[in-house]
Design an enzyme around this catalytic site. Sequence first.
Site, mmCIF file in Angstrom:
data_model
loop_
_atom_site.group_PDB
_atom_site.id
_atom_site.type_symbol
_atom_site.label_atom_id
_atom_site.label_comp_id
_atom_site.label_asym_id
_atom_site.label_seq_id
_atom_site.Cartn_x
_atom_site.Cartn_y
_atom_site.Cartn_z
ATOM 1 N N ALA A 91 -3.689 -17.398 -4.955
ATOM 2 C CA ALA A 91 -2.374 -17.561 -4.310
ATOM 3 C C ALA A 91 -1.399 -16.477 -4.748
ATOM 4 C CB ALA A 91 -1.813 -18.942 -4.641
ATOM 5 N N SER A 139 -6.476 -6.336 -9.002
ATOM 6 C CA SER A 139 -6.659 -5.300 -7.990
ATOM 7 C C SER A 139 -6.853 -3.946 -8.661
ATOM 8 C CB SER A 139 -5.400 -5.259 -7.118
ATOM 9 O OG SER A 139 -5.360 -4.074 -6.374
ATOM 10 N N TYR A 184 4.226 -5.119 -5.994
ATOM 11 C CA TYR A 184 2.975 -5.874 -5.857
ATOM 12 C C TYR A 184 2.008 -5.483 -6.977
ATOM 13 C CZ TYR A 184 -1.753 -6.974 -4.419
ATOM 14 O OH TYR A 184 -3.051 -7.412 -4.433
ATOM 15 N N LYS A 189 0.540 -7.612 -10.513
ATOM 16 C CA LYS A 189 -0.846 -7.822 -10.956
ATOM 17 C C LYS A 189 -1.008 -7.381 -12.414
ATOM 18 C CE LYS A 189 -2.449 -9.592 -7.232
ATOM 19 N NZ LYS A 189 -2.885 -10.987 -7.206
HETATM 20 P P1 NAD Z 1 -4.112 -13.863 1.756
HETATM 21 O O1 NAD Z 1 -2.650 -13.664 1.960
HETATM 22 O O2 NAD Z 1 -4.997 -13.885 2.935
HETATM 23 O O3 NAD Z 1 -4.364 -15.194 0.910
HETATM 24 C C1 NAD Z 1 -3.446 -15.687 -0.038
HETATM 25 C C2 NAD Z 1 -3.304 -17.186 0.198
HETATM 26 O O4 NAD Z 1 -2.416 -17.730 -0.779
HETATM 27 C C3 NAD Z 1 -2.685 -17.514 1.559
HETATM 28 O O5 NAD Z 1 -3.468 -18.535 2.177
HETATM 29 C C4 NAD Z 1 -1.276 -18.016 1.245
HETATM 30 O O6 NAD Z 1 -0.835 -18.961 2.178
HETATM 31 C C5 NAD Z 1 -1.467 -18.586 -0.145
HETATM 32 N N1 NAD Z 1 -0.268 -18.558 -1.000
HETATM 33 C C6 NAD Z 1 0.559 -17.511 -1.258
HETATM 34 N N2 NAD Z 1 1.510 -17.875 -2.126
HETATM 35 C C7 NAD Z 1 1.300 -19.198 -2.419
HETATM 36 C C8 NAD Z 1 1.943 -20.129 -3.260
HETATM 37 N N3 NAD Z 1 3.028 -19.812 -3.958
HETATM 38 N N4 NAD Z 1 1.442 -21.381 -3.322
HETATM 39 C C9 NAD Z 1 0.350 -21.732 -2.617
HETATM 40 N N5 NAD Z 1 -0.317 -20.878 -1.807
HETATM 41 C C10 NAD Z 1 0.155 -19.613 -1.718
HETATM 42 O O7 NAD Z 1 -4.576 -12.722 0.711
HETATM 43 P P2 NAD Z 1 -6.050 -12.263 0.292
HETATM 44 O O8 NAD Z 1 -6.317 -10.935 0.874
HETATM 45 O O9 NAD Z 1 -7.000 -13.365 0.517
HETATM 46 O O10 NAD Z 1 -5.819 -12.046 -1.257
HETATM 47 C C11 NAD Z 1 -6.124 -13.053 -2.202
HETATM 48 C C12 NAD Z 1 -5.780 -12.529 -3.584
HETATM 49 O O11 NAD Z 1 -6.491 -11.326 -3.839
HETATM 50 C C13 NAD Z 1 -4.300 -12.200 -3.777
HETATM 51 O O12 NAD Z 1 -3.920 -12.558 -5.090
HETATM 52 C C14 NAD Z 1 -4.277 -10.702 -3.609
HETATM 53 O O13 NAD Z 1 -3.208 -10.117 -4.283
HETATM 54 C C15 NAD Z 1 -5.606 -10.306 -4.236
HETATM 55 N N6 NAD Z 1 -6.096 -9.004 -3.773
HETATM 56 C C16 NAD Z 1 -6.298 -8.784 -2.425
HETATM 57 C C17 NAD Z 1 -6.747 -7.543 -1.984
HETATM 58 C C18 NAD Z 1 -6.941 -7.271 -0.511
HETATM 59 O O14 NAD Z 1 -7.069 -6.105 -0.143
HETATM 60 N N7 NAD Z 1 -6.991 -8.284 0.344
HETATM 61 C C19 NAD Z 1 -7.026 -6.523 -2.910
HETATM 62 C C20 NAD Z 1 -6.840 -6.777 -4.261
HETATM 63 C C21 NAD Z 1 -6.378 -8.032 -4.686
HETATM 64 N N1 UFG Z 2 -5.042 4.437 6.168
HETATM 65 C C1 UFG Z 2 -4.842 5.190 7.312
HETATM 66 N N2 UFG Z 2 -4.257 4.575 8.385
HETATM 67 C C2 UFG Z 2 -3.875 3.266 8.384
HETATM 68 C C3 UFG Z 2 -4.085 2.515 7.207
HETATM 69 C C4 UFG Z 2 -4.664 3.129 6.115
HETATM 70 O O1 UFG Z 2 -5.172 6.372 7.353
HETATM 71 O O2 UFG Z 2 -3.336 2.780 9.388
HETATM 72 C C5 UFG Z 2 -5.714 5.069 5.019
HETATM 73 C C6 UFG Z 2 -4.860 5.100 3.756
HETATM 74 O O3 UFG Z 2 -4.038 6.248 3.740
HETATM 75 C C7 UFG Z 2 -5.937 5.096 2.660
HETATM 76 C C8 UFG Z 2 -7.067 4.250 3.277
HETATM 77 O O4 UFG Z 2 -6.838 4.294 4.693
HETATM 78 O O5 UFG Z 2 -6.416 6.396 2.452
HETATM 79 C C9 UFG Z 2 -7.079 2.810 2.816
HETATM 80 O O6 UFG Z 2 -5.784 2.247 3.002
HETATM 81 P P1 UFG Z 2 -5.517 0.666 2.918
HETATM 82 O O7 UFG Z 2 -4.075 0.464 3.208
HETATM 83 O O8 UFG Z 2 -6.506 -0.082 3.724
HETATM 84 O O9 UFG Z 2 -5.854 0.321 1.398
HETATM 85 P P2 UFG Z 2 -5.243 0.889 0.044
HETATM 86 O O10 UFG Z 2 -6.376 1.506 -0.711
HETATM 87 O O11 UFG Z 2 -4.043 1.704 0.254
HETATM 88 O O12 UFG Z 2 -4.771 -0.458 -0.672
HETATM 89 C C10 UFG Z 2 -5.607 -1.613 -0.752
HETATM 90 C C11 UFG Z 2 -4.733 -2.864 -0.768
HETATM 91 C C12 UFG Z 2 -3.947 -2.919 -2.047
HETATM 92 C C13 UFG Z 2 -4.865 -2.791 -3.218
HETATM 93 C C14 UFG Z 2 -5.692 -1.540 -3.117
HETATM 94 C C15 UFG Z 2 -6.677 -1.420 -4.241
HETATM 95 O O13 UFG Z 2 -3.844 -2.860 0.328
HETATM 96 O O14 UFG Z 2 -3.309 -4.161 -2.125
HETATM 97 O O15 UFG Z 2 -6.412 -1.553 -1.885
HETATM 98 O O16 UFG Z 2 -7.488 -2.530 -4.275
HETATM 99 F F1 UFG Z 2 -4.124 -2.752 -4.340
#
Ligand code: NAD
Ligand code: UFG
Length: 333
Positions: A81, A124, A149, A153
């Site tokens: 979350a 992350s 963000y 983390k």
């Molecule tokens: P997501 O937004 O799809 O899922 C997060 C879920 O948490 C949602 O269902 C939201 O409703 C719930 N939530 C948020 N705040 C809450 C709260 N205070 N109480 C209860 N529920 C709450 O995101 P995700 O992509 O599934 O990411 C999950 C976790 O992984 C997050 O902590 C995110 O930071 C981390 N993460 C994601 C990525 C990515 O690229 N998706 C990369 C690195 C880390």
């Molecule tokens: N990119 C484009 N066009 C777009 C979106 C992204 O060219 O419309 C490029 C970005 O410049 C980057 C690559 O695609 O080179 C990946 O970009 P993303 O936004 O998909 O992912 P990031 O690596 O920037 O970030 C993601 C998550 C962060 C996390 C990080 C490391 O969004 O939350 O990966 O796990 F912290």
Amino acid sequence: MKILVTGGCGYIGSHTCVELLNNNYEVVVLDNLSNSNISVLDKIKKITGKSVKFYEGNMIDTDLLDKVFTENKIDAVIDFAAYKAVGESVEKPIEYYKNNVSTILELILAMKRHNVKKIVFSSSATVYGTPDEVPIKEDAKTGGTTNPYGTSKLFVEKILKDLYKSDNEWDIAILRYFNPIGAHESGLIGESPNGVPANLMPYVAKVAKGEFEFLRVFGNDYETNDGTGVRDYIHVVDLANGHIKALEKLTKEEKGLYIYNLGTGTGYSVLDIVKAFEKANNIKVPYKIMPRRAGDIAACYSDPTKAKEELGFVATKTLEDMCRDAWNFEKNN
Ligand code: NAD
Ligand code: UFG
């Protein structure tokens, strides 16, 4: 074993619920649906034939947390979350620190009250900031995050380290995800961000669908093979399975605080993704080269050796699988 999954209706949480149920864990989900939809629970049931127990509410709510831990004998928690939009976190830093840091403090305090001391935390690769070298190992320096963000983390990692130092009865796994993409092969669950997607793969899928005219490629003058940014994309189902491996580690081995990269170890450029998506799905993805996006780094990919050696975790799905499954979900939703 009974696992509390906070944020279990979200993108990574829902895929992890599926893998937990497939591995015969009992699952309790706490989610406030701030970035997800309750219909995900039916889809999880459709895929697995099993139900999760659901509590709707905010993780900051101590009464609700006490209710969840009192009504269910929880063995371990997986905490997803959080808010996760990098750009939004720059505009709303306080909301991000509250939702990503204050809430986990309440969760940990509730866990203490109910004597549950096993937690898997979603961190992350962003905690590495601009890496000195790639592939990145877990002992690389952290810090230098460029947005609230990422800093949230980093803070939570520090909080968990201090917690473990104060009481080594805790058993903690910090998982640093690289770039999760793709969807469950059923096409029932996947990533559906609100509004214009900030991340590459959901944007590519929407260009393929015709919702956007072209992909904006942010920079082609990086020091990479083709000049575009390189990342370590990992299939979300592989990532979900990484959580099962982490839970096994926390249950079977001695107590500790463990940190693992979850990635494939292979970096792909933006143009590699475009080509792979076009080939896997036989569909065109028009793109235009644009200026670099602020805050982006050239290359970020993991050294996955530690997770392989200590967890037995190896990502098995290919880039083709990721592109096919992402498109299958996009088409169906
Ligand atoms: P997501 O937004 O799809 O899922 C997060 C879920 O948490 C949602 O269902 C939201 O409703 C719930 N939530 C948020 N705040 C809450 C709260 N205070 N109480 C209860 N529920 C709450 O995101 P995700 O992509 O599934 O990411 C999950 C976790 O992984 C997050 O902590 C995110 O930071 C981390 N993460 C994601 C990525 C990515 O690229 N998706 C990369 C690195 C880390
Ligand atoms: N990119 C484009 N066009 C777009 C979106 C992204 O060219 O419309 C490029 C970005 O410049 C980057 C690559 O695609 O080179 C990946 O970009 P993303 O936004 O998909 O992912 P990031 O690596 O920037 O970030 C993601 C998550 C962060 C996390 C990080 C490391 O969004 O939350 O990966 O796990 F912290």
